[in-house]
Design a protein around this motif. Structure first.
Motif, PDB file in Angstrom:
ATOM      1  N   UNK A  38       0.816  -1.217   0.000  1.00 26.61           N
ATOM      2  CA  UNK A  38       0.000   0.000   0.000  1.00 26.61           C
ATOM      3  C   UNK A  38       0.848   1.264   0.000  1.00 26.61           C
ATOM      4  N   UNK A  39       2.170   1.081  -0.127  1.00 23.19           N
ATOM      5  CA  UNK A  39       3.049   2.253  -0.043  1.00 23.19           C
ATOM      6  C   UNK A  39       3.428   2.748  -1.430  1.00 23.19           C
ATOM      7  N   UNK A  40       3.752   4.019  -1.512  1.00 26.44           N
ATOM      8  CA  UNK A  40       4.215   4.592  -2.767  1.00 26.44           C
ATOM      9  C   UNK A  40       5.526   3.928  -3.197  1.00 26.44           C
ATOM     10  N   UNK A  47      11.686   1.979  -2.004  1.00 32.31           N
ATOM     11  CA  UNK A  47      12.997   2.128  -2.659  1.00 32.31           C
ATOM     12  C   UNK A  47      14.048   1.326  -1.882  1.00 32.31           C
ATOM     13  N   UNK A  48      13.930   1.328  -0.571  1.00 29.77           N
ATOM     14  CA  UNK A  48      14.855   0.546   0.265  1.00 29.77           C
ATOM     15  C   UNK A  48      14.727  -0.949   0.018  1.00 29.77           C
ATOM     16  N   UNK A  51      16.330  -1.627  -3.382  1.00 31.98           N
ATOM     17  CA  UNK A  51      17.799  -1.540  -3.291  1.00 31.98           C
ATOM     18  C   UNK A  51      18.372  -2.767  -2.580  1.00 31.98           C
ATOM     19  N   UNK A  52      17.699  -3.192  -1.520  1.00 33.76           N
ATOM     20  CA  UNK A  52      18.183  -4.358  -0.766  1.00 33.76           C
ATOM     21  C   UNK A  52      18.102  -5.618  -1.627  1.00 33.76           C
ATOM     22  N   UNK A  53      17.018  -5.729  -2.419  1.00 35.89           N
ATOM     23  CA  UNK A  53      16.875  -6.893  -3.306  1.00 35.89           C
ATOM     24  C   UNK A  53      18.013  -6.914  -4.322  1.00 35.89           C
ATOM     25  N   UNK A  54      18.302  -5.748  -4.884  1.00 34.61           N
ATOM     26  CA  UNK A  54      19.384  -5.683  -5.878  1.00 34.61           C
ATOM     27  C   UNK A  54      20.734  -6.033  -5.239  1.00 34.61           C
ATOM     28  N   UNK A 244       9.157  -7.120  -3.547  1.00 35.05           N
ATOM     29  CA  UNK A 244       9.369  -7.359  -2.114  1.00 35.05           C
ATOM     30  C   UNK A 244       9.573  -8.854  -1.846  1.00 35.05           C
ATOM     31  N   UNK A 245       8.711  -9.698  -2.454  1.00 34.64           N
ATOM     32  CA  UNK A 245       8.837 -11.142  -2.245  1.00 34.64           C
ATOM     33  C   UNK A 245      10.137 -11.676  -2.855  1.00 34.64           C
ATOM     34  N   UNK A 246      10.506 -11.144  -4.020  1.00 35.97           N
ATOM     35  CA  UNK A 246      11.780 -11.563  -4.629  1.00 35.97           C
ATOM     36  C   UNK A 246      12.931 -11.239  -3.676  1.00 35.97           C
TER      37      UNK A 246
END
Ligand SMILES: *Cc1c(COP(=O)(O)O)cnc(C)c1O
Length: 359
Positions: A38-40, A47-48, A51-54, A244-246
Protein backbone atom coordinates in the motif's frame (compact mmCIF):
# COMPACT_ATOMS: atom_id res chain seq x y z
CA UNK A 1 -2.79 -26.58 7.98
CA UNK A 2 -1.05 -28.96 5.59
CA UNK A 3 1.28 -27.72 2.91
CA UNK A 4 1.65 -30.15 0.03
CA UNK A 5 4.73 -30.77 -2.04
CA UNK A 6 4.43 -28.60 -5.14
CA UNK A 7 6.24 -29.65 -8.32
CA UNK A 8 4.67 -26.98 -10.52
CA UNK A 9 6.80 -25.69 -13.42
CA UNK A 10 5.60 -22.15 -12.77
CA UNK A 11 4.27 -20.32 -10.92
CA UNK A 12 6.29 -22.55 -8.67
CA UNK A 13 6.79 -23.30 -5.00
CA UNK A 14 8.07 -20.49 -2.81
CA UNK A 15 10.16 -21.09 0.32
CA UNK A 16 7.85 -21.58 3.29
CA UNK A 17 9.97 -19.22 5.41
CA UNK A 18 9.42 -16.47 2.84
CA UNK A 19 5.66 -16.97 2.88
CA UNK A 20 5.69 -16.87 6.69
CA UNK A 21 7.57 -13.57 6.73
CA UNK A 22 5.18 -12.16 4.13
CA UNK A 23 2.26 -13.30 6.27
CA UNK A 24 3.73 -11.74 9.43
CA UNK A 25 4.41 -8.46 7.63
CA UNK A 26 1.21 -8.37 5.62
CA UNK A 27 -0.88 -5.91 7.65
CA UNK A 28 1.87 -3.88 9.23
CA UNK A 29 5.24 -3.76 7.49
CA UNK A 30 8.07 -3.04 9.96
CA UNK A 31 5.81 -1.11 12.32
CA UNK A 32 4.73 1.42 9.66
CA UNK A 33 1.05 0.65 10.16
CA UNK A 34 0.37 -0.45 6.57
CA UNK A 35 1.31 -3.15 4.10
CA UNK A 36 4.32 -2.71 1.81
CA UNK A 37 1.77 -3.21 -1.00
CA UNK A 38 0.00 0.00 0.00
CA UNK A 39 3.05 2.25 -0.04
CA UNK A 40 4.22 4.59 -2.77
CA UNK A 41 6.90 3.13 -4.98
CA UNK A 42 8.73 6.46 -4.44
CA UNK A 43 8.73 6.02 -0.66
CA UNK A 44 11.97 5.44 1.17
CA UNK A 45 10.56 2.08 2.32
CA UNK A 46 9.84 0.65 -1.14
CA UNK A 47 13.00 2.13 -2.66
CA UNK A 48 14.85 0.55 0.26
CA UNK A 49 13.26 -2.84 -0.43
CA UNK A 50 14.24 -2.61 -4.13
CA UNK A 51 17.80 -1.54 -3.29
CA UNK A 52 18.18 -4.36 -0.77
CA UNK A 53 16.87 -6.89 -3.31
CA UNK A 54 19.38 -5.68 -5.88
CA UNK A 55 22.27 -5.74 -3.38
CA UNK A 56 21.39 -9.26 -2.29
CA UNK A 57 21.20 -10.46 -5.90
CA UNK A 58 24.57 -8.87 -6.63
CA UNK A 59 26.10 -10.84 -3.76
CA UNK A 60 24.39 -14.09 -4.75
CA UNK A 61 25.50 -13.99 -8.39
CA UNK A 62 28.67 -11.95 -7.83
CA UNK A 63 27.49 -9.28 -10.29
CA UNK A 64 29.96 -6.48 -10.94
CA UNK A 65 29.10 -2.84 -11.44
CA UNK A 66 29.63 -3.31 -15.19
CA UNK A 67 26.13 -4.78 -15.15
CA UNK A 68 22.82 -3.07 -14.48
CA UNK A 69 20.11 -5.02 -12.67
CA UNK A 70 16.55 -4.10 -13.52
CA UNK A 71 13.18 -5.44 -12.49
CA UNK A 72 10.57 -5.33 -15.23
CA UNK A 73 6.95 -6.15 -15.89
CA UNK A 74 5.58 -8.68 -18.30
CA UNK A 75 7.42 -11.87 -17.47
CA UNK A 76 10.07 -13.40 -19.67
CA UNK A 77 7.87 -13.34 -22.78
CA UNK A 78 7.92 -9.54 -22.99
CA UNK A 79 11.69 -9.78 -23.18
CA UNK A 80 11.38 -11.85 -26.37
CA UNK A 81 10.52 -8.52 -28.07
CA UNK A 82 12.66 -6.32 -25.84
CA UNK A 83 15.84 -8.23 -26.75
CA UNK A 84 15.85 -7.34 -30.47
CA UNK A 85 14.41 -3.87 -29.82
CA UNK A 86 17.29 -3.08 -27.46
CA UNK A 87 20.18 -4.96 -28.97
CA UNK A 88 19.98 -4.92 -32.76
CA UNK A 89 21.59 -1.47 -32.81
CA UNK A 90 20.95 -1.00 -36.52
CA UNK A 91 22.01 -4.54 -37.48
CA UNK A 92 19.60 -6.62 -39.51
CA UNK A 93 20.11 -10.06 -38.04
CA UNK A 94 20.57 -12.04 -34.87
CA UNK A 95 21.62 -15.62 -34.12
CA UNK A 96 19.25 -17.93 -32.22
CA UNK A 97 19.59 -21.53 -31.04
CA UNK A 98 16.44 -23.63 -31.12
CA UNK A 99 16.35 -26.18 -28.30
CA UNK A 100 12.64 -26.28 -27.58
CA UNK A 101 9.39 -24.47 -26.99
CA UNK A 102 10.79 -21.38 -25.28
CA UNK A 103 13.52 -20.92 -27.88
CA UNK A 104 10.86 -21.17 -30.53
CA UNK A 105 8.77 -18.44 -28.98
CA UNK A 106 11.79 -16.16 -28.67
CA UNK A 107 12.64 -16.86 -32.33
CA UNK A 108 9.10 -16.14 -33.52
CA UNK A 109 9.02 -12.82 -31.72
CA UNK A 110 12.48 -11.73 -32.88
CA UNK A 111 11.39 -12.51 -36.45
CA UNK A 112 9.20 -9.40 -36.34
CA UNK A 113 12.25 -7.18 -36.00
CA UNK A 114 15.12 -8.84 -37.85
CA UNK A 115 16.31 -11.80 -39.85
CA UNK A 116 16.63 -14.63 -37.40
CA UNK A 117 19.48 -16.97 -38.19
CA UNK A 118 18.78 -20.27 -36.46
CA UNK A 119 22.36 -21.44 -35.90
CA UNK A 120 21.35 -24.88 -34.67
CA UNK A 121 18.25 -26.84 -33.76
CA UNK A 122 17.61 -30.04 -31.85
CA UNK A 123 14.15 -30.46 -33.32
CA UNK A 124 15.28 -33.61 -35.13
CA UNK A 125 15.85 -35.32 -31.77
CA UNK A 126 12.52 -34.04 -30.49
CA UNK A 127 14.46 -31.54 -28.37
CA UNK A 128 16.12 -34.21 -26.27
CA UNK A 129 19.68 -33.03 -26.96
CA UNK A 130 21.77 -29.85 -27.13
CA UNK A 131 23.20 -29.36 -30.64
CA UNK A 132 27.03 -29.71 -30.49
CA UNK A 133 28.76 -26.35 -30.84
CA UNK A 134 30.95 -27.61 -33.73
CA UNK A 135 27.82 -27.84 -35.85
CA UNK A 136 26.52 -24.33 -35.24
CA UNK A 137 26.24 -22.09 -38.30
CA UNK A 138 26.99 -18.68 -36.81
CA UNK A 139 25.86 -15.66 -38.82
CA UNK A 140 28.40 -13.26 -40.32
CA UNK A 141 26.84 -10.08 -38.98
CA UNK A 142 24.62 -11.04 -36.06
CA UNK A 143 23.96 -8.42 -33.40
CA UNK A 144 23.89 -11.07 -30.65
CA UNK A 145 23.40 -14.78 -30.00
CA UNK A 146 20.31 -15.84 -28.07
CA UNK A 147 19.69 -19.20 -26.44
CA UNK A 148 17.73 -20.84 -23.65
CA UNK A 149 20.13 -22.47 -21.16
CA UNK A 150 17.32 -24.54 -19.63
CA UNK A 151 14.24 -25.56 -21.57
CA UNK A 152 11.55 -25.82 -18.92
CA UNK A 153 9.19 -27.98 -20.97
CA UNK A 154 11.63 -30.46 -22.53
CA UNK A 155 13.81 -30.66 -19.41
CA UNK A 156 16.98 -30.17 -21.44
CA UNK A 157 19.83 -27.97 -20.29
CA UNK A 158 23.12 -26.70 -21.72
CA UNK A 159 26.01 -28.32 -19.83
CA UNK A 160 28.38 -25.70 -21.35
CA UNK A 161 28.45 -22.04 -22.32
CA UNK A 162 29.08 -21.19 -25.98
CA UNK A 163 32.08 -18.98 -26.78
CA UNK A 164 31.22 -16.48 -29.50
CA UNK A 165 32.32 -12.99 -30.53
CA UNK A 166 28.91 -11.37 -30.15
CA UNK A 167 27.04 -10.72 -26.88
CA UNK A 168 25.37 -13.81 -25.44
CA UNK A 169 21.74 -13.21 -24.52
CA UNK A 170 20.05 -15.85 -22.42
CA UNK A 171 16.56 -16.68 -21.18
CA UNK A 172 17.42 -18.11 -17.76
CA UNK A 173 13.85 -18.19 -16.45
CA UNK A 174 14.00 -21.74 -15.14
CA UNK A 175 17.65 -22.08 -14.16
CA UNK A 176 18.73 -18.76 -12.65
CA UNK A 177 19.81 -19.03 -9.01
CA UNK A 178 19.93 -22.84 -9.14
CA UNK A 179 23.75 -22.65 -8.95
CA UNK A 180 26.56 -20.14 -9.42
CA UNK A 181 27.14 -18.78 -12.93
CA UNK A 182 29.77 -16.49 -14.41
CA UNK A 183 27.67 -13.43 -15.21
CA UNK A 184 30.62 -11.92 -17.11
CA UNK A 185 30.15 -14.54 -19.85
CA UNK A 186 26.86 -12.90 -20.88
CA UNK A 187 25.73 -9.66 -22.45
CA UNK A 188 22.22 -9.94 -21.06
CA UNK A 189 20.45 -12.41 -18.80
CA UNK A 190 16.70 -12.28 -18.34
CA UNK A 191 14.24 -14.39 -16.40
CA UNK A 192 10.58 -14.48 -15.50
CA UNK A 193 10.31 -14.51 -11.72
CA UNK A 194 7.81 -17.27 -11.11
CA UNK A 195 10.25 -20.21 -11.20
CA UNK A 196 13.21 -19.48 -8.95
CA UNK A 197 12.80 -15.82 -8.00
CA UNK A 198 9.33 -14.98 -6.72
CA UNK A 199 5.75 -14.51 -7.85
CA UNK A 200 4.62 -14.04 -11.46
CA UNK A 201 4.39 -10.58 -12.99
CA UNK A 202 8.00 -9.66 -12.49
CA UNK A 203 10.99 -10.22 -14.73
CA UNK A 204 14.64 -9.77 -13.95
CA UNK A 205 17.21 -8.39 -16.36
CA UNK A 206 20.97 -8.32 -15.81
CA UNK A 207 22.57 -6.42 -18.67
CA UNK A 208 26.10 -5.23 -19.41
CA UNK A 209 25.94 -1.46 -19.24
CA UNK A 210 27.86 -0.91 -22.48
CA UNK A 211 25.01 -2.64 -24.35
CA UNK A 212 22.50 -0.03 -23.21
CA UNK A 213 21.60 2.99 -25.30
CA UNK A 214 21.13 1.22 -28.63
CA UNK A 215 17.37 0.79 -28.54
CA UNK A 216 15.38 1.14 -31.74
CA UNK A 217 13.57 4.50 -32.13
CA UNK A 218 10.23 2.69 -32.03
CA UNK A 219 11.08 0.72 -28.89
CA UNK A 220 8.34 1.55 -26.36
CA UNK A 221 9.69 3.30 -23.28
CA UNK A 222 8.33 0.44 -21.19
CA UNK A 223 10.54 -2.03 -23.07
CA UNK A 224 13.60 0.20 -23.21
CA UNK A 225 16.29 -1.26 -20.96
CA UNK A 226 18.16 2.03 -20.68
CA UNK A 227 15.02 3.81 -19.50
CA UNK A 228 14.52 1.09 -16.90
CA UNK A 229 18.15 1.24 -15.76
CA UNK A 230 18.27 5.06 -15.64
CA UNK A 231 15.12 5.06 -13.52
CA UNK A 232 16.28 2.22 -11.26
CA UNK A 233 13.31 0.05 -12.25
CA UNK A 234 10.87 2.84 -11.32
CA UNK A 235 10.09 4.45 -14.68
CA UNK A 236 6.50 3.56 -13.90
CA UNK A 237 5.03 1.75 -10.92
CA UNK A 238 6.84 -1.58 -10.70
CA UNK A 239 5.08 -4.68 -9.30
CA UNK A 240 6.14 -3.68 -5.81
CA UNK A 241 4.77 -6.65 -3.91
CA UNK A 242 6.41 -9.13 -6.29
CA UNK A 243 9.66 -7.22 -5.91
CA UNK A 244 9.37 -7.36 -2.11
CA UNK A 245 8.84 -11.14 -2.25
CA UNK A 246 11.78 -11.56 -4.63
CA UNK A 247 13.91 -9.69 -2.10
CA UNK A 248 12.79 -12.08 0.63
CA UNK A 249 13.69 -15.04 -1.61
CA UNK A 250 17.18 -13.61 -2.24
CA UNK A 251 17.63 -13.11 1.50
CA UNK A 252 16.50 -16.69 2.10
CA UNK A 253 19.03 -17.96 -0.47
CA UNK A 254 21.82 -16.09 1.27
CA UNK A 255 20.76 -17.67 4.57
CA UNK A 256 20.92 -21.13 2.98
CA UNK A 257 24.58 -20.48 2.21
CA UNK A 258 24.21 -18.93 -1.24
CA UNK A 259 24.25 -20.56 -4.65
CA UNK A 260 27.13 -22.96 -4.01
CA UNK A 261 25.08 -24.52 -1.23
CA UNK A 262 21.93 -24.53 -3.36
CA UNK A 263 23.83 -26.16 -6.23
CA UNK A 264 24.88 -29.05 -4.01
CA UNK A 265 21.33 -29.64 -2.82
CA UNK A 266 19.94 -29.25 -6.35
CA UNK A 267 22.45 -31.72 -7.81
CA UNK A 268 21.63 -34.25 -5.12
CA UNK A 269 17.89 -33.85 -5.70
CA UNK A 270 18.20 -34.24 -9.47
CA UNK A 271 20.64 -37.16 -9.28
CA UNK A 272 18.31 -39.08 -6.97
CA UNK A 273 15.30 -38.53 -9.16
CA UNK A 274 17.05 -39.42 -12.43
CA UNK A 275 18.57 -42.48 -10.75
CA UNK A 276 15.11 -43.61 -9.66
CA UNK A 277 13.80 -43.13 -13.20
CA UNK A 278 16.77 -44.81 -14.90
CA UNK A 279 16.80 -47.66 -12.39
CA UNK A 280 13.26 -48.67 -13.27
CA UNK A 281 11.84 -50.23 -16.41
CA UNK A 282 8.52 -48.53 -15.64
CA UNK A 283 9.64 -44.88 -15.81
CA UNK A 284 11.67 -43.18 -18.56
CA UNK A 285 13.24 -39.81 -19.25
CA UNK A 286 13.88 -39.04 -22.94
CA UNK A 287 16.73 -36.53 -22.55
CA UNK A 288 20.34 -37.49 -23.29
CA UNK A 289 22.01 -37.84 -19.86
CA UNK A 290 24.64 -35.09 -20.37
CA UNK A 291 21.95 -32.50 -21.14
CA UNK A 292 19.42 -33.28 -18.44
CA UNK A 293 17.95 -30.36 -16.58
CA UNK A 294 18.70 -29.83 -12.92
CA UNK A 295 15.35 -28.13 -12.43
CA UNK A 296 12.74 -29.75 -14.69
CA UNK A 297 12.52 -33.53 -14.87
CA UNK A 298 10.02 -34.91 -17.39
CA UNK A 299 9.23 -38.61 -17.26
CA UNK A 300 6.81 -41.04 -18.81
CA UNK A 301 5.17 -44.20 -17.52
CA UNK A 302 5.56 -47.47 -19.41
CA UNK A 303 1.82 -47.41 -20.04
CA UNK A 304 0.33 -43.97 -20.78
CA UNK A 305 -3.07 -45.39 -19.86
CA UNK A 306 -1.90 -45.15 -16.25
CA UNK A 307 -1.15 -41.39 -16.45
CA UNK A 308 -4.51 -40.37 -15.03
CA UNK A 309 -4.25 -42.83 -12.15
CA UNK A 310 -0.71 -41.66 -11.40
CA UNK A 311 -1.84 -38.04 -11.26
CA UNK A 312 -4.90 -38.77 -9.13
CA UNK A 313 -2.95 -40.91 -6.67
CA UNK A 314 0.01 -38.55 -6.43
CA UNK A 315 -2.32 -35.65 -5.77
CA UNK A 316 -4.10 -37.62 -3.06
CA UNK A 317 -0.66 -38.27 -1.54
CA UNK A 318 0.04 -34.52 -1.39
CA UNK A 319 2.36 -34.41 -4.43
CA UNK A 320 0.93 -31.69 -6.65
CA UNK A 321 1.31 -30.53 -10.24
CA UNK A 322 3.16 -33.49 -11.72
CA UNK A 323 1.32 -33.37 -15.04
CA UNK A 324 3.66 -32.88 -17.99
CA UNK A 325 3.25 -29.93 -20.33
CA UNK A 326 0.30 -30.36 -22.69
CA UNK A 327 2.65 -30.40 -25.68
CA UNK A 328 4.73 -33.32 -24.34
CA UNK A 329 2.40 -35.36 -22.15
CA UNK A 330 3.56 -37.69 -19.40
CA UNK A 331 4.80 -36.23 -16.14
CA UNK A 332 7.15 -33.46 -15.13
CA UNK A 333 8.59 -32.75 -11.72
CA UNK A 334 9.99 -29.25 -11.37
CA UNK A 335 12.42 -29.23 -8.50
CA UNK A 336 13.38 -25.60 -8.09
CA UNK A 337 15.22 -24.16 -5.07
CA UNK A 338 12.09 -24.00 -2.91
CA UNK A 339 11.32 -27.70 -3.49
CA UNK A 340 13.24 -29.41 -0.72
CA UNK A 341 15.04 -32.72 -0.73
CA UNK A 342 12.20 -34.11 1.43
CA UNK A 343 9.81 -33.41 -1.45
CA UNK A 344 12.01 -35.31 -3.90
CA UNK A 345 12.34 -38.21 -1.44
CA UNK A 346 8.56 -38.32 -1.04
CA UNK A 347 8.10 -38.33 -4.81
CA UNK A 348 10.60 -41.17 -5.29
CA UNK A 349 8.89 -43.23 -2.56
CA UNK A 350 5.54 -42.64 -4.20
CA UNK A 351 6.91 -43.61 -7.64
CA UNK A 352 8.34 -46.89 -6.29
CA UNK A 353 5.10 -47.71 -4.54
CA UNK A 354 3.05 -46.88 -7.62
CA UNK A 355 5.25 -49.07 -9.80
CA UNK A 356 4.87 -52.00 -7.37
CA UNK A 357 1.13 -51.71 -7.44
CA UNK A 358 0.64 -51.00 -11.15
CA UNK A 359 3.88 -51.94 -12.92
C1 LIG B 1 8.25 -19.84 -17.96
C2 LIG B 1 9.20 -19.48 -19.03
C3 LIG B 1 8.98 -18.41 -19.90
C4 LIG B 1 7.71 -17.60 -19.89
O1 LIG B 1 7.66 -16.79 -18.80
P1 LIG B 1 6.49 -15.72 -18.64
O2 LIG B 1 6.94 -15.01 -17.40
O3 LIG B 1 5.21 -16.46 -18.47
O4 LIG B 1 6.48 -14.85 -19.83
C5 LIG B 1 9.94 -18.12 -20.84
N1 LIG B 1 11.07 -18.84 -20.93
C6 LIG B 1 11.32 -19.88 -20.12
C7 LIG B 1 12.60 -20.63 -20.25
C8 LIG B 1 10.39 -20.24 -19.13
O5 LIG B 1 10.64 -21.26 -18.32
Amino acid sequence: MTRCYNFCAGPAALPEAVLQTARDEMLDWHGKGLSIMEMSHRSAEVVGVADAAEASLRRLLDISDDYAIVFLHGGASTQFSAVPLNLLGGKGSADYVNTGQWSRKAIAEAGRYCDVNVVASSEDTNFSTIPPFEEWQLGADAAYLHYTPNETIGGVEFPWTPQVDVPLVVDMSSTILSRPIDVNAYGAIYAGAQKNIGPAGLALLIVRRDLLGKAHDLCPAMLNWQVAADNESMYNTPPTYALYLAGLVFEWLEKQGGLQAMAEINRRKAQKLYAAIDGSAFYANPVEPASRSLMNVPFTLADAELDKTFLAESEAAGLLNLKGHRSVGGMRASIYNAVGEDAVDALIDFMRDFEQRHG
